[in-house]
Design an enzyme around this catalytic site. Structure first.
Site, PDB file in Angstrom:
ATOM      1  N   SER A 184       4.530   7.429   3.170  1.00 51.68           N
ATOM      2  CA  SER A 184       3.392   8.354   3.196  1.00 51.68           C
ATOM      3  C   SER A 184       2.164   7.682   3.802  1.00 51.68           C
ATOM      4  O   SER A 184       1.321   8.346   4.412  1.00 51.68           O
ATOM      5  CB  SER A 184       3.078   8.859   1.784  1.00 51.68           C
ATOM      6  OG  SER A 184       2.752   7.792   0.913  1.00 51.68           O
ATOM      7  N   HIS A 212       0.812  -1.213   0.000  1.00 48.84           N
ATOM      8  CA  HIS A 212       0.000   0.000   0.000  1.00 48.84           C
ATOM      9  C   HIS A 212       0.851   1.272   0.000  1.00 48.84           C
ATOM     10  O   HIS A 212       0.410   2.300  -0.512  1.00 48.84           O
ATOM     11  CB  HIS A 212      -0.940   0.003   1.203  1.00 48.84           C
ATOM     12  CG  HIS A 212      -2.168  -0.812   0.985  1.00 48.84           C
ATOM     13  ND1 HIS A 212      -3.410  -0.258   0.760  1.00 48.84           N
ATOM     14  CD2 HIS A 212      -2.352  -2.149   0.930  1.00 48.84           C
ATOM     15  CE1 HIS A 212      -4.300  -1.224   0.579  1.00 48.84           C
ATOM     16  NE2 HIS A 212      -3.687  -2.384   0.686  1.00 48.84           N
ATOM     17  N   ASP A 213       2.025   1.206   0.572  1.00 44.90           N
ATOM     18  CA  ASP A 213       2.888   2.391   0.562  1.00 44.90           C
ATOM     19  C   ASP A 213       3.573   2.557  -0.791  1.00 44.90           C
ATOM     20  O   ASP A 213       3.524   3.630  -1.392  1.00 44.90           O
ATOM     21  CB  ASP A 213       3.943   2.300   1.665  1.00 44.90           C
ATOM     22  CG  ASP A 213       4.781   3.563   1.772  1.00 44.90           C
ATOM     23  OD1 ASP A 213       4.190   4.666   1.786  1.00 44.90           O
ATOM     24  OD2 ASP A 213       6.022   3.464   1.821  1.00 44.90           O
ATOM     25  N   GLU A 264      -3.639   8.644   4.052  1.00 43.59           N
ATOM     26  CA  GLU A 264      -4.004   7.638   3.062  1.00 43.59           C
ATOM     27  C   GLU A 264      -4.796   6.501   3.696  1.00 43.59           C
ATOM     28  O   GLU A 264      -5.513   5.762   3.005  1.00 43.59           O
ATOM     29  CB  GLU A 264      -2.742   7.099   2.384  1.00 43.59           C
ATOM     30  CG  GLU A 264      -2.029   8.139   1.540  1.00 43.59           C
ATOM     31  CD  GLU A 264      -0.661   7.667   1.047  1.00 43.59           C
ATOM     32  OE1 GLU A 264      -0.435   6.434   0.987  1.00 43.59           O
ATOM     33  OE2 GLU A 264       0.181   8.530   0.732  1.00 43.59           O
ATOM     34  N   PRO A 290      -5.136  -1.272  -6.989  1.00 46.30           N
ATOM     35  CA  PRO A 290      -6.239  -2.002  -7.624  1.00 46.30           C
ATOM     36  C   PRO A 290      -7.288  -2.433  -6.602  1.00 46.30           C
ATOM     37  O   PRO A 290      -6.973  -2.722  -5.447  1.00 46.30           O
ATOM     38  CB  PRO A 290      -5.534  -3.225  -8.231  1.00 46.30           C
ATOM     39  CG  PRO A 290      -4.104  -2.817  -8.374  1.00 46.30           C
ATOM     40  CD  PRO A 290      -3.828  -1.908  -7.215  1.00 46.30           C
ATOM     41  N   ASP A 318       7.789   5.685   0.393  1.00 45.66           N
ATOM     42  CA  ASP A 318       8.213   6.867   1.146  1.00 45.66           C
ATOM     43  C   ASP A 318       7.529   7.019   2.496  1.00 45.66           C
ATOM     44  O   ASP A 318       7.607   8.071   3.128  1.00 45.66           O
ATOM     45  CB  ASP A 318       7.953   8.125   0.311  1.00 45.66           C
ATOM     46  CG  ASP A 318       6.477   8.257  -0.094  1.00 45.66           C
ATOM     47  OD1 ASP A 318       5.644   7.458   0.396  1.00 45.66           O
ATOM     48  OD2 ASP A 318       6.163   9.151  -0.886  1.00 45.66           O
TER      49      ASP A 318
END
Length: 328
Positions: A80, A70-71, A92, A166, A78
């Protein structure tokens, strides 16, 4: 004339060199044992913390693998993903693509251990990558050599999550296209989906295959089992309503996933579609027949994923707390 020609070629090479160095700089800044001098015990500290957390909360190993995906698939590897919602930042983790993700709080456990040893040295992005590497081993997967040297982002990319990650009912061709855009080929994508060999799926993501009618690609006995796990066509997202990805080896990263697909026991639409698409079905058969081949391809794909567009050098920062950007 020959001297002049050689002089022109030499000048051209010197002009080209900075461009080549710029092109390869991000890749070359990642290296094996990046912290060998700045924090020699960094990788061992992460490994020991991952083992401790696994022994206490076995599902953390699955979380670390999912964190990596997922990152890294959203813009860059990074960290995030780890940022919480604060002024100016929307996490996120708020995206519906992050549904079911957990154990973020234990990243802080790993980070705190590193900060005690080497303050402001090891990035959260490298924690994401190395914890996934060590989690994969605990799940019976391959030991992967992974480069480090990533820096942490100073922002999150919530608006890009849906277009980057996805969905479980996307077509296989759209999934292949997405992975190809970050340098992962077809067999690498098929191998990465093998991470569905471990963990579980909430009924929210399953019921469309069961109600109002059963998906004809599902094995009938397996469909009845899933109906037992998910008895309502409208499950409560907050309720504990799950099915294991793999009932036989639920916490082992192995090729049982592919064997199940060939028996029409794929849990998600995207899983089962791997067997019906000619571009992927051959790889499913090869991985079902050879666990070593699956592990080799999985390791290769994880490395490619972990090296997707990393921030290096002065492009990012080393966060003191993985949940928040550093205060100026």
């Amino acid at each position: 004339m020959a001297i002049k020609s050689r002089h022109c070629c030499t000048s051209f090479i010197f002009l080209l060199l900075p461009l080549l160095l710029q092109f390869y700089s991000a890749e070359s800044d990642l290296q094996l044992n990046y912290y060998a001098h700045s924090c020699p015990n960094a990788e061992e500290i992460i490994k020991q913390q991952v083992i401790k957390l696994y022994n206490k909360h076995g599902n953390t190993a699955v979380s670390w693998v999912r964190n990596l995906f997922h990152d890294c698939v959203v813009k860059s590897c990074d960290a995030s993903l780890l940022l919480e919602t604060v002024s100016g930042i929307e996490s996120e983790q708020k995206s519906d693509r992050s549904f079911g993700m957990r154990n973020f709080k234990y990243v802080k456990t790993i980070k705190d251990a590193l900060e005690a040893e080497c303050p402001m040295t090891v990035s959260c992005a490298d924690i994401v990558s190395l914890s996934a590497r060590d989690g994969i081993v605990l799940l019976g997967g391959p030991r992967i050599e992974m480069k480090t040297g990533r820096k942490d982002s100073k922002g999150s990319y919530l608006s890009e999550v849906k277009s980057s990650i996805p969905n479980h009912n996307d077509s296989i061709q759209s999934v292949l296209s997405r992975f190809q855009s970050i340098g992962i080929d077809t067999q690498g994508t098929v191998a990465l989906l093998g991470a569905h060999s471990v963990g579980r799926v909430h009924c929210v993501n399953l019921v469309h295959r069961l109600y109002p009618t059963v998906d004809p690609t599902l094995d009938p006995d397996y469909a009845e089992y899933l109906k037992g796990r998910c008895p309502s066509p409208d499950p409560d997202p907050e309720a504990v309503l799950y099915s294991r990805n793999d009932r036989e080896t639920p916490m082992i990263l192995d090729n049982m996933y592919y064997k199940n697909l060939l028996k029409h026991k794929g849990l998600l639409m995207i899983d089962q579609e791997l067997t019906s698409d000619p571009t992927t079905s051959t790889f499913v058969e090869k991985m079902a027949a050879d666990n070593g081949y699956f592990h080799d391809q999985f390791a290769r794909a994880v490395v490619l994923l972990s090296e997707n567009n990393p921030l290096t050098g002065d492009e990012g920062e080393i966060r003191k707390d993985c949940r928040f950007v550093n205060s100026d």
